[in-house]
Design a protein around this motif. Sequence first.
Motif, PDB file in Angstrom:
ATOM      1  N   ASN A 220       0.851  -1.187   0.000  1.00 35.43           N
ATOM      2  CA  ASN A 220       0.000   0.000   0.000  1.00 35.43           C
ATOM      3  C   ASN A 220       0.888   1.239   0.000  1.00 35.43           C
ATOM      4  O   ASN A 220       1.198   1.810   1.052  1.00 35.43           O
ATOM      5  CB  ASN A 220      -0.937   0.009   1.210  1.00 35.43           C
ATOM      6  CG  ASN A 220      -1.976   1.119   1.123  1.00 35.43           C
ATOM      7  OD1 ASN A 220      -2.213   1.676   0.055  1.00 35.43           O
ATOM      8  ND2 ASN A 220      -2.582   1.453   2.251  1.00 35.43           N
ATOM      9  N   LEU A 221       1.332   1.634  -1.181  1.00 38.19           N
ATOM     10  CA  LEU A 221       2.225   2.773  -1.339  1.00 38.19           C
ATOM     11  C   LEU A 221       1.492   3.911  -2.029  1.00 38.19           C
ATOM     12  O   LEU A 221       0.702   3.684  -2.952  1.00 38.19           O
ATOM     13  CB  LEU A 221       3.459   2.372  -2.162  1.00 38.19           C
ATOM     14  CG  LEU A 221       4.336   1.264  -1.567  1.00 38.19           C
ATOM     15  CD1 LEU A 221       5.396   0.833  -2.570  1.00 38.19           C
ATOM     16  CD2 LEU A 221       4.991   1.731  -0.273  1.00 38.19           C
ATOM     17  N   THR A 222       1.766   5.126  -1.591  1.00 35.44           N
ATOM     18  CA  THR A 222       1.128   6.297  -2.183  1.00 35.44           C
ATOM     19  C   THR A 222       2.129   7.104  -2.984  1.00 35.44           C
ATOM     20  O   THR A 222       3.341   7.054  -2.728  1.00 35.44           O
ATOM     21  CB  THR A 222       0.501   7.186  -1.095  1.00 35.44           C
ATOM     22  OG1 THR A 222       1.517   7.550  -0.138  1.00 35.44           O
ATOM     23  CG2 THR A 222      -0.612   6.444  -0.380  1.00 35.44           C
ATOM     24  N   VAL A 223       1.638   7.828  -3.959  1.00 36.54           N
ATOM     25  CA  VAL A 223       2.492   8.578  -4.866  1.00 36.54           C
ATOM     26  C   VAL A 223       3.279   9.649  -4.123  1.00 36.54           C
ATOM     27  O   VAL A 223       2.805  10.222  -3.139  1.00 36.54           O
ATOM     28  CB  VAL A 223       1.633   9.213  -5.989  1.00 36.54           C
ATOM     29  CG1 VAL A 223       0.677  10.239  -5.419  1.00 36.54           C
ATOM     30  CG2 VAL A 223       2.508   9.801  -7.089  1.00 36.54           C
ATOM     31  N   GLY A 224       4.526   9.896  -4.595  1.00 43.61           N
ATOM     32  CA  GLY A 224       5.325  10.982  -4.069  1.00 43.61           C
ATOM     33  C   GLY A 224       6.679  10.558  -3.538  1.00 43.61           C
ATOM     34  O   GLY A 224       6.918   9.365  -3.291  1.00 43.61           O
TER      35      GLY A 224
END
Length: 365
Positions: A220-224
């Motif tokens: 569960n990785l988020t952009v940035g």
Amino acid sequence: MNSNHTNLPPRAKSGGKGKKQPVPKKKKSPWKSFFKFVLIVLLIAVLAAAGYAGYLFVKGNQVIEKSGIDKPVAPGQSAKEKPLTVLLLGTDHRPETGTYLTDVVMVATMHPETNSSTLVSLPRDTLIELEGYKSSKLNAYYPRFKAAYNAAEKKEPGSGIPAEEEMKVMMSKYLGVNIDYVTVIDFQGFRDVVDTFGGVDVNVQYNMCHRDSVDGTDINLTVGPQKLDGKKALDYVRYRKSMNCSPKTKESNDFDRNARQSEVLHSLLDRMKSFGGVTKVGNALDAVSDNMTTDFEQQQIRDLLMTYYDIGKEDVKFMPITGEWRSPNVYINNDELDAARQALQDELAGKHNAQGTEADSKATP
């Protein structure tokens, strides 16, 4: 399972010193970055010692003694005088799953006179049809051999032969070369090394979500831009497609994963070069040895370092074998397989040809 391992093909005789040829620019192979990662993990124990002297030299020797087998190298078998063939296996083993599927299968030949190597990689889902073995996906054999060996250890019907040795014999027969050594590394080794250096800095290009309760995957990785610990760094390089997530996230192809592997490797190298990283190399060496299985003798590891310490990327011929994905198997390209077999034999004979073609790895499922 029938394990008829007789009549292995003979090793090609070593020849004279080969002449290096200029290498034209080629399209990047998705295996190159992973190969660099494998090298950094497998060889950090000896290469780091050479780079930082004193304390690290001692620490490196300690890890060599911990990792390698404590027995002498047979006369005439030293890497300093004899070409070698090594099987590299990367397993999906993690404490939370207990599985041993080999997601990475590579065979490397090295010749001391030409100071060169040929590396052949096979898709994990390659259908293996080989006399004496039950047809199966390539990545399923190691856990099957391991189960058979463990059964024999418990006095139950089983092979009594270590899984690593079984893999060496099978891949020798399949590729037509005699494999001298095998090294197995697992996911935990990667995570431990990243954590040792305090994580890696990356720029996540898009959200990545994949949840699978069966194998414990929880990505569960988020952009940035962000710093990732060992667990999340492994998630970052492994991510393939969204599963059990709402909304679904973008799928990832081989070239995307190749770029991410390279990004993580470069960040890891930057941290190793820093002052703080130097003081942590000793701990990283221990992390590698705790998550690696090899049948290299301790002295052979030292001989490899002395012989190939200055090998460059222009001295390594990469040959990823491709094929056609027809669920649930990859049916490899026979022409590429024949070319790979010949390239391995040529390397052993001192006939390194760096101008071999590189196939695009577009058939990976």
